[in-house]
Enzyme design. Structure first.
Site, mmCIF file in Angstrom:
data_model
loop_
_atom_site.group_PDB
_atom_site.id
_atom_site.type_symbol
_atom_site.label_atom_id
_atom_site.label_comp_id
_atom_site.label_asym_id
_atom_site.label_seq_id
_atom_site.Cartn_x
_atom_site.Cartn_y
_atom_site.Cartn_z
ATOM 1 N N HIS A 16 16.355 -62.565 0.636
ATOM 2 C CA HIS A 16 16.855 -63.872 1.060
ATOM 3 C C HIS A 16 17.825 -64.458 0.030
ATOM 4 C CE1 HIS A 16 16.742 -67.647 3.258
ATOM 5 N NE2 HIS A 16 16.584 -68.269 2.112
ATOM 6 N N VAL A 21 11.720 -63.957 -2.312
ATOM 7 C CA VAL A 21 12.882 -63.123 -2.618
ATOM 8 C C VAL A 21 13.123 -62.060 -1.562
ATOM 9 C CG1 VAL A 21 12.636 -63.482 -5.102
ATOM 10 C CG2 VAL A 21 11.555 -61.495 -4.028
ATOM 11 N N GLU A 22 12.269 -62.023 -0.541
ATOM 12 C CA GLU A 22 12.450 -61.024 0.517
ATOM 13 C C GLU A 22 12.787 -61.720 1.835
ATOM 14 O OE1 GLU A 22 9.921 -57.382 0.160
ATOM 15 O OE2 GLU A 22 8.835 -58.594 -1.317
ATOM 16 N N MET A 23 11.812 -61.901 2.737
ATOM 17 C CA MET A 23 12.117 -62.478 4.050
ATOM 18 C C MET A 23 11.936 -63.998 4.072
ATOM 19 S SD MET A 23 10.463 -59.359 6.305
ATOM 20 C CE MET A 23 11.003 -59.903 7.913
#
Length: 354
Positions: free
Chosen positions: A94, A136-138
């Protein structure tokens, strides 16, 4: 065995028998350490596999609306067209943030003892929901995921069918079960190595057989064995000699973050070597792009030995035989968003005006 010696043995009527004996011994030794990938779907605990559940899981795996930006899906970091990886040192999530570790392949992950490099997820179901909620991902939340799915009639109908016994079929836990049901189908059987294990001596050439023999004799099987040629246990990275800070970042202490046990500092789950020729870059840091270099790093760091160029060549040749049949997955047509579907959020908190 040189070509001249082989020729002499053949002319004496001894070559075929000698080779057959050597191959048989190598097969027996290999079958003591490894197992072929089964072709039957592995049913996870407490999650019955049905065709409808697998199809729903596939849709969810590819649906980027499970991320807050509507840009990132499971397939973003575990791309099924790229052997279940993203070919990045560490994944981009993200707001163009980078995660701390290399994304392991999703292929054959059902055979791992646990998921993630530090084993913090006990199974694929637990792993599936982690990236959805990681900033930090989805960068989503359970409520947001449920709201997205509830906004689309087709998803509601599919969850009603797959989880017909549930009072409320659309839950984060059921999302995870569906994705797990799909991911257990992502296996790569029938590699040339598997064919060799199953008795086909001609599946490997002489160089590859030499590499297999070295792999066992040098001790690589201490960490990389079983059906997944790894993934079965946790080991320190740098048993004999720690690699440099670029390969072994000092701030990432691996399994220690999960167990808080001093002996687990810089301990990681052994990666699977299945399809390893397709999944560069290597190690949890993703800082080694060459399979030859990865072999050399492992030899010095884990075994305390220097391999000759010929040994490295042979071992790399053997590792290429671990590439299996890649799963053939049709890209799903996903339900259309509706007026009730939450809108995408692209910004990272604190960077709204950037």
């Amino acid at each position: 065995m040189t070509r001249l010696l082989v020729s002499l043995l053949l002319s004496a009527g001894l070559g075929t028998a000698a080779y057959a004996a050597d191959d048989q011994k190598l097969m027996e030794d290999a079958n003591g350490f490894f197992d072929p990938i089964p072709t039957m779907v592995q049913a996870p605990e407490n999650n019955a596999i049905t065709r409808e559940k697998v199809e729903l899981g596939k849709m969810l795996y590819f649906d980027p609306r499970l991320s807050s930006s509507h840009l990132l899906s499971c397939n973003t970091c575990h791309n099924l067209g790229l052997a279940g990886t993203d070919l990045q040192p560490t994944s981009v999530g993200h707001g163009w943030q980078r995660g701390p570790r290399n994304a392991p392949t999703v292929l054959n992950s059902v055979f791992n003892i646990a998921q993630f490099w530090d084993g913090r997820a006990e199974d694929l179901k637990a792993q599936a929901v982690g990236p959805m909620q990681a900033a930090v991902e989805m960068n989503s939340t359970p409520d947001e995921v449920v709201a997205v799915l509830n906004s689309m009639p087709e998803y509601k109908d599919r969850f009603d069918v797959v989880f017909s016994g549930d009072e409320d079929p659309i839950t984060l836990d059921n999302v995870a079960k569906a994705i797990e049901a799909f991911e257990v189908t992502l296996v790569t059987p029938a590699s040339r190595f598997d064919q060799f294990l199953d008795g086909n001596a001609n599946a490997l050439n002489d160089k590859e057989k030499h590499g297999l023999s070295l792999f066992m004799d040098k001790g690589c099987v201490s960490c990389h064995s079983g059906v997944n040629v790894g993934g079965q246990d946790y080991f320190p990275f740098g048993v004999v000699e720690k690699p440099g800070a670029d390969i072994l970042p000092p701030d990432d202490k691996g399994r220690f973050a999960v167990t808080h046990t001093a002996t687990d500092e810089y301990v990681f789950r052994a990666g699977t070597l299945r399809n390893i020729a397709l999944t560069a870059p290597y190690f949890h840091s993703g800082q080694v792009w060459s399979l030859r270099q990865a072999v050399q790093v492992m030899a010095t760091a884990q075994l305390g030995t220097e391999l000759t160029e010929d040994e490295v060549d042979s071992m790399v040749a053997f590792l290429h035989t671990l590439t299996g049949e890649q799963p053939q997955v049709d890209y799903p047509i996903l339900p259309a968003s509706t007026d009730e579907t939450p809108r995408p959020v692209l910004t990272v908190p604190g960077q709204e005006n950037n």
